[in-house]
Write an enzyme that holds these catalytic residues in place. Structure first.
Site, PDB file in Angstrom:
ATOM      1  N   TYR A  39       1.033  -1.149  -0.037  1.00  0.00           N
ATOM      2  CA  TYR A  39       0.115  -0.037  -0.093  1.00  0.00           C
ATOM      3  C   TYR A  39       0.847   1.259   0.204  1.00  0.00           C
ATOM      4  O   TYR A  39       0.539   2.491  -0.219  1.00  0.00           O
ATOM      5  CB  TYR A  39      -0.847  -0.017   1.203  1.00  0.00           C
ATOM      6  CG  TYR A  39      -2.070  -0.996   1.375  1.00  0.00           C
ATOM      7  CD1 TYR A  39      -2.236  -1.811   0.322  1.00  0.00           C
ATOM      8  CD2 TYR A  39      -2.837  -1.125   2.276  1.00  0.00           C
ATOM      9  CE1 TYR A  39      -3.135  -2.960   0.357  1.00  0.00           C
ATOM     10  CE2 TYR A  39      -3.706  -2.009   2.443  1.00  0.00           C
ATOM     11  CZ  TYR A  39      -3.882  -3.004   1.710  1.00  0.00           C
ATOM     12  OH  TYR A  39      -5.046  -4.080   1.724  1.00  0.00           O
ATOM     13  N   HIS A  97       0.008 -11.498   2.031  1.00  0.00           N
ATOM     14  CA  HIS A  97      -0.875 -10.642   1.430  1.00  0.00           C
ATOM     15  C   HIS A  97      -1.618 -11.687   0.143  1.00  0.00           C
ATOM     16  O   HIS A  97      -2.747 -11.502  -0.075  1.00  0.00           O
ATOM     17  CB  HIS A  97      -0.275  -9.374   0.633  1.00  0.00           C
ATOM     18  CG  HIS A  97      -1.277  -8.431   0.562  1.00  0.00           C
ATOM     19  ND1 HIS A  97      -0.822  -7.301   0.684  1.00  0.00           N
ATOM     20  CD2 HIS A  97      -2.495  -8.361   0.114  1.00  0.00           C
ATOM     21  CE1 HIS A  97      -1.750  -6.429   0.030  1.00  0.00           C
ATOM     22  NE2 HIS A  97      -3.028  -7.224   0.173  1.00  0.00           N
TER      23      HIS A  97
END
Length: 268
Positions: A39, A97
């Site tokens: 991110y 992730h």
């Protein structure tokens, strides 16, 4: 420690925008924040948490290991970088992730490295994200189901992911729902709007309450104070069995997140 049922997501938010979102959320009473290496916002999230004045142990921080860092040699080093950015000695939860594309790094290798990170005190809990039933089984075979705190998956009224949910429940692995509002599409659904009207609630509150009543953790994001505040109230909204049944009928396998070259072969 259980995963908080309600947290703040930070996907797609960066720099001052994410800092403001986290700061506002914490001021409103949020105590769980979800971020990820990819991110590119761990630094700003860390600043907001540090400046909040709230004791570190009262905030539940989740981050996620990116695919380039899934090898045994990279997991711990990359997590240490994340901790430095987040201005903390530990995170509460660390997830894979996405599974390694084409199995380039085995699930077992990464999970065992995460167990080691936990032993070193870098993370209190470990888990997975975007894992199918088959991949969940690999994770269980590698470290045991008791080590896996959650599987964070796309889950909304339009994508209820029942096979993954059922398998996780059989093994006492919690489900964290992301994209719960389906990029806002669920808020325009006639059924959800009708239920919201009956309860004097917002469509977002209805969708989040639905997920919470099914036992999932949710991590909605927003940059607007009014929405952050309103979303929190989903925790006290009680939907009827009829409401829940109506929302269950909205399933249409409406997956929104399936990046080419990254997504595994999804369960039907």
């Amino acid at each position: 420690m259980n995963i908080p049922a309600f947290g703040l997501g930070t996907f797609r938010l960066k720099d001052q925008i994410v800092k403001d979102s986290v700061s506002t959320a914490l001021a409103l009473g949020y105590r769980a924040v979800d971020t990820a290496q990819i991110y590119d916002n761990e630094g700003a999230v860390g600043e907001a948490i540090a400046e909040s004045g709230i004791p570190r142990e009262e905030i539940f921080i989740t981050t996620k290991i990116w695919i380039e860092n899934l090898s045994a040699g990279a997991v711990i080093e990359s997590l240490k970088v994340s901790l430095s950015k987040l201005k903390t000695d530990y995170v509460d939860l660390t997830l894979i992730h996405w599974p390694s594309p084409n199995g380039a790094v085995s699930v077992a290798e990464t999970m065992q490295a995460l167990v080691e990170a936990k032993k070193q005190g870098l993370t209190h809990q470990i888990g997975i994200s975007n894992f199918t039933v088959a991949l969940m089984q690999e994770a269980i075979d590698a470290v045991g189901a008791a080590e896996i705190a959650t599987n964070q998956i796309e889950l909304s009224p339009f994508l209820q992911n029942q096979q993954v949910v059922d398998f996780a429940r059989q093994h006492n692995i919690a489900i964290t729902s992301y994209m719960t509002l389906a990029y806002g599409e669920a808020l325009k659904d006639a059924t959800i709007m009708q239920i919201a009207e009956q309860h004097g609630a917002t469509p977002a509150q209805v969708v989040l309450a639905w997920a919470l009543q099914l036992g999932y953790a949710v991590i909605p994001s927003s940059t607007k104070r009014a929405n952050l505040e309103s979303n929190l109230q989903a925790q006290t909204l009680k939907l009827s069995p009829q409401d829940m049944a109506q929302i269950a009928q909205l399933e249409r396998n409406g997956r929104l997140v399936s990046p080419q070259g990254l997504a595994p072969e999804w369960d039907a």
